[in-house]
Design a protein around this motif. Structure first.
Motif, PDB file in Angstrom:
ATOM      1  N   LEU A   1     134.945 184.019  38.211  1.00  0.00           N
ATOM      2  CA  LEU A   1     134.419 183.832  39.649  1.00  0.00           C
ATOM      3  C   LEU A   1     135.507 182.810  40.250  1.00  0.00           C
ATOM      4  CD1 LEU A   1     131.855 183.933  40.898  1.00  0.00           C
ATOM      5  CD2 LEU A   1     131.025 182.212  39.979  1.00  0.00           C
ATOM      6  N   CYS A   2     135.959 183.043  41.396  1.00  0.00           N
ATOM      7  CA  CYS A   2     137.194 182.503  41.837  1.00  0.00           C
ATOM      8  C   CYS A   2     136.724 181.662  43.081  1.00  0.00           C
ATOM      9  CB  CYS A   2     138.301 183.520  42.042  1.00  0.00           C
ATOM     10  SG  CYS A   2     139.897 182.684  42.294  1.00  0.00           S
ATOM     11  N   GLY A   3     137.429 180.934  43.755  1.00  0.00           N
ATOM     12  CA  GLY A   3     137.012 180.423  44.919  1.00  0.00           C
ATOM     13  C   GLY A   3     137.733 178.777  44.928  1.00  0.00           C
ATOM     14  N   ALA A   4     138.107 178.477  46.188  1.00  0.00           N
ATOM     15  CA  ALA A   4     138.549 176.917  46.231  1.00  0.00           C
ATOM     16  C   ALA A   4     137.476 176.202  45.599  1.00  0.00           C
ATOM     17  CB  ALA A   4     138.724 176.760  47.932  1.00  0.00           C
ATOM     18  N   PRO A   5     138.288 174.809  45.412  1.00  0.00           N
ATOM     19  CA  PRO A   5     137.442 173.705  44.906  1.00  0.00           C
ATOM     20  C   PRO A   5     136.073 173.635  45.687  1.00  0.00           C
ATOM     21  CG  PRO A   5     139.647 173.117  44.940  1.00  0.00           C
ATOM     22  CD  PRO A   5     139.684 174.516  45.414  1.00  0.00           C
ATOM     23  N   GLY A   6     134.939 173.377  45.376  1.00  0.00           N
ATOM     24  CA  GLY A   6     134.090 173.113  46.385  1.00  0.00           C
ATOM     25  C   GLY A   6     133.085 174.401  46.875  1.00  0.00           C
ATOM     26  N   SER A   7     133.641 175.629  46.537  1.00  0.00           N
ATOM     27  CA  SER A   7     133.115 176.900  46.818  1.00  0.00           C
ATOM     28  C   SER A   7     131.901 177.179  46.487  1.00  0.00           C
ATOM     29  CB  SER A   7     134.067 177.949  46.726  1.00  0.00           C
ATOM     30  OG  SER A   7     134.563 178.038  45.505  1.00  0.00           O
ATOM     31  N   GLY A   8     131.343 176.525  45.367  1.00  0.00           N
ATOM     32  CA  GLY A   8     130.047 176.967  44.673  1.00  0.00           C
ATOM     33  C   GLY A   8     130.072 177.803  43.327  1.00  0.00           C
ATOM     34  N   LYS A   9     131.321 177.551  42.943  1.00  0.00           N
ATOM     35  CA  LYS A   9     131.370 178.369  41.326  1.00  0.00           C
ATOM     36  C   LYS A   9     130.289 178.215  40.560  1.00  0.00           C
ATOM     37  CE  LYS A   9     135.822 177.720  40.829  1.00  0.00           C
ATOM     38  NZ  LYS A   9     136.250 176.769  42.062  1.00  0.00           N
ATOM     39  N   GLY A  10     130.290 176.600  40.116  1.00  0.00           N
ATOM     40  CA  GLY A  10     129.484 176.276  39.025  1.00  0.00           C
ATOM     41  C   GLY A  10     128.059 176.501  39.480  1.00  0.00           C
ATOM     42  N   THR A  11     127.568 176.418  40.605  1.00  0.00           N
ATOM     43  CA  THR A  11     126.082 176.553  41.316  1.00  0.00           C
ATOM     44  C   THR A  11     125.791 177.835  40.941  1.00  0.00           C
ATOM     45  OG1 THR A  11     126.416 174.824  42.819  1.00  0.00           O
ATOM     46  CG2 THR A  11     124.486 176.435  43.006  1.00  0.00           C
ATOM     47  N   GLN A  12     126.676 178.877  41.423  1.00  0.00           N
ATOM     48  CA  GLN A  12     126.256 180.362  41.309  1.00  0.00           C
ATOM     49  C   GLN A  12     126.385 180.959  39.906  1.00  0.00           C
ATOM     50  OE1 GLN A  12     125.110 182.239  43.594  1.00  0.00           O
ATOM     51  NE2 GLN A  12     125.430 180.520  45.232  1.00  0.00           N
TER      52      GLN A  12
ATOM     53  N   GLN B   1     133.696 168.605  52.804  1.00  0.00           N
ATOM     54  CA  GLN B   1     132.447 168.056  53.138  1.00  0.00           C
ATOM     55  C   GLN B   1     131.805 168.230  51.677  1.00  0.00           C
ATOM     56  OE1 GLN B   1     132.591 165.889  55.396  1.00  0.00           O
ATOM     57  NE2 GLN B   1     130.966 164.946  54.282  1.00  0.00           N
ATOM     58  N   ARG B   2     131.392 169.295  51.228  1.00  0.00           N
ATOM     59  CA  ARG B   2     130.626 169.351  49.578  1.00  0.00           C
ATOM     60  C   ARG B   2     131.352 168.352  48.746  1.00  0.00           C
ATOM     61  NH1 ARG B   2     130.177 175.768  48.862  1.00  0.00           N
ATOM     62  NH2 ARG B   2     128.944 176.600  50.579  1.00  0.00           N
ATOM     63  N   LEU B   3     132.736 168.306  48.472  1.00  0.00           N
ATOM     64  CA  LEU B   3     133.418 167.621  47.452  1.00  0.00           C
ATOM     65  C   LEU B   3     133.186 166.320  47.736  1.00  0.00           C
ATOM     66  CD1 LEU B   3     136.319 169.962  46.926  1.00  0.00           C
ATOM     67  CD2 LEU B   3     134.567 169.733  45.308  1.00  0.00           C
ATOM     68  N   ILE B   4     133.540 165.764  49.042  1.00  0.00           N
ATOM     69  CA  ILE B   4     133.116 164.353  49.047  1.00  0.00           C
ATOM     70  C   ILE B   4     131.656 163.969  48.894  1.00  0.00           C
ATOM     71  CG2 ILE B   4     133.078 162.621  51.186  1.00  0.00           C
ATOM     72  CD1 ILE B   4     135.602 164.277  52.393  1.00  0.00           C
ATOM     73  N   ASN B   5     130.921 164.905  49.336  1.00  0.00           N
ATOM     74  CA  ASN B   5     129.322 164.400  48.910  1.00  0.00           C
ATOM     75  C   ASN B   5     129.218 164.474  47.535  1.00  0.00           C
ATOM     76  OD1 ASN B   5     128.581 164.316  51.594  1.00  0.00           O
ATOM     77  ND2 ASN B   5     127.886 166.402  51.578  1.00  0.00           N
TER      78      ASN B   5
ATOM     79  N   THR C   1     128.297 160.972  43.354  1.00  0.00           N
ATOM     80  CA  THR C   1     127.589 160.968  42.234  1.00  0.00           C
ATOM     81  C   THR C   1     128.146 161.741  40.926  1.00  0.00           C
ATOM     82  OG1 THR C   1     126.450 163.119  42.993  1.00  0.00           O
ATOM     83  CG2 THR C   1     125.284 161.113  43.509  1.00  0.00           C
ATOM     84  N   SER C   2     129.106 162.433  41.203  1.00  0.00           N
ATOM     85  CA  SER C   2     129.672 163.106  40.102  1.00  0.00           C
ATOM     86  C   SER C   2     130.663 162.194  39.176  1.00  0.00           C
ATOM     87  CB  SER C   2     130.736 164.259  40.818  1.00  0.00           C
ATOM     88  OG  SER C   2     131.830 163.645  41.102  1.00  0.00           O
ATOM     89  N   GLY C   3     131.231 161.116  39.631  1.00  0.00           N
ATOM     90  CA  GLY C   3     132.014 160.504  38.878  1.00  0.00           C
ATOM     91  C   GLY C   3     133.205 160.782  38.484  1.00  0.00           C
ATOM     92  N   ARG C   4     133.714 162.056  39.153  1.00  0.00           N
ATOM     93  CA  ARG C   4     134.960 162.644  38.937  1.00  0.00           C
ATOM     94  C   ARG C   4     136.020 161.999  39.423  1.00  0.00           C
ATOM     95  NH1 ARG C   4     134.205 169.039  39.109  1.00  0.00           N
ATOM     96  NH2 ARG C   4     136.488 168.774  39.549  1.00  0.00           N
ATOM     97  N   SER C   5     137.137 161.882  38.741  1.00  0.00           N
ATOM     98  CA  SER C   5     138.296 161.009  39.229  1.00  0.00           C
ATOM     99  C   SER C   5     138.964 161.821  40.546  1.00  0.00           C
ATOM    100  CB  SER C   5     139.318 160.853  38.277  1.00  0.00           C
ATOM    101  OG  SER C   5     139.836 161.870  37.448  1.00  0.00           O
ATOM    102  N   ASP C   6     138.616 163.309  40.327  1.00  0.00           N
ATOM    103  CA  ASP C   6     139.464 164.085  41.353  1.00  0.00           C
ATOM    104  C   ASP C   6     138.532 164.516  42.581  1.00  0.00           C
ATOM    105  OD1 ASP C   6     137.643 165.687  40.106  1.00  0.00           O
ATOM    106  OD2 ASP C   6     139.128 167.356  39.680  1.00  0.00           O
ATOM    107  N   ASP C   7     137.244 164.166  42.628  1.00  0.00           N
ATOM    108  CA  ASP C   7     136.505 164.049  43.832  1.00  0.00           C
ATOM    109  C   ASP C   7     136.678 163.197  45.113  1.00  0.00           C
ATOM    110  OD1 ASP C   7     135.637 166.642  43.213  1.00  0.00           O
ATOM    111  OD2 ASP C   7     133.719 166.000  42.357  1.00  0.00           O
ATOM    112  N   ASN C   8     137.933 162.638  45.287  1.00  0.00           N
ATOM    113  CA  ASN C   8     138.164 161.767  46.547  1.00  0.00           C
ATOM    114  C   ASN C   8     138.978 162.370  47.464  1.00  0.00           C
ATOM    115  OD1 ASN C   8     141.190 160.916  46.064  1.00  0.00           O
ATOM    116  ND2 ASN C   8     139.986 160.709  44.007  1.00  0.00           N
TER     117      ASN C   8
END
Ligand code: AMP
Length: 192
Positions: free
Chosen positions: A6-17, A124-128, A132-139
């Motif tokens: 499953l490939c796609g840019a960060p925030g493309s929904g890979k985890g959800t799918q 926008q998805r990643l900023i949102n 809540t994610s606490g991830r150091s790379d979601d800024n």
């Protein structure tokens, strides 16, 4: 094992799918990002090294990533139906290594599904998510860097699998369920 990438840019929904695919097809979800975050959580020396790379939005060196992945695959239950590779391969070199690993173990990557989402939407998805994610790379700064890295280093992976006739592009815009239906059209032929 018939595996799926499953490939796609960060925030493309890979985890959800991936969660939905696991639920319907009983595949095993292997997110290299999760694997690395688990290492960071151990607060080991290796984890600190990884954290320094991830928080800048860069990729781990291929050799380090491949070693970690191989160790993890070796620890998986034997009778696994298939693995969803989420976030791997992220470079052409990783793709070559994955295919050679598949050959050695008598397994295959059946398809690469490339989730396409408008860049504005992914940011926008990643900023949102960052709220809540606490991830150091979601800024915002790191998100932009991750997208640059994605275009430069990960997009060639799509071409690699296109040449193997294993590439499927999926529109990643819309509701979670509608995106899953598009993925399911591809998977039901492979796994049912
Ligand atoms: P992800 O959770 O897939 O968005 O991954 C988060 C971060 O982990 C990425 O921005 C990279 O820094 C690192 N990472 C994850 N997978 C890989 C990979 N296959 N190769 C190198 N670095 C990776």
């Amino acid at each position: 094992m018939r595996n799926l990438i499953l490939c796609g840019a960060p925030g493309s929904g890979k985890g959800t799918q991936s969660d939905l695919i696991v639920e319907k097809y009983g595949l095993l979800h292997l997110s290299t990002g999760d694997l690395l975050r688990a290492e960071i959580a151990k607060q080991s020396e290796l984890g600190q090294k990884i954290d320094a790379i991830i928080s800048k939005g860069n990729l781990l060196p291929d050799d380090m990533m491949i070693t970690l992945l191989e160790q993890h695959i070796a620890s998986l239950p034997e009778h696994t139906k298939g693995i969803i590779f989420d976030g791997f391969p992220r470079t052409e070199n990783q793709a070559i290594e994955l295919e050679s690993l598949m050959k050695r173990s008598g397994d295959e990557t059946a398809v690469l599904i490339d989730l396409h989402v408008d860049e504005k939407e992914t940011i926008q998805r990643l900023i949102n998510r960052g709220k809540t994610s606490g991830r150091s790379d979601d800024n915002e700064d790191t998100i932009r860097k991750r997208l640059v890295v994605y275009h430069k280093q990960t997009e060639p992976v799509a071409d690699f699998y296109r040449k193997l006739n294993k590439y499927q592009r999926v529109d990643g815009m819309g509701t979670v369920d509608s995106i899953f239906q598009r993925i399911d059209e591809i998977l039901k032929d492979l796994y049912c």
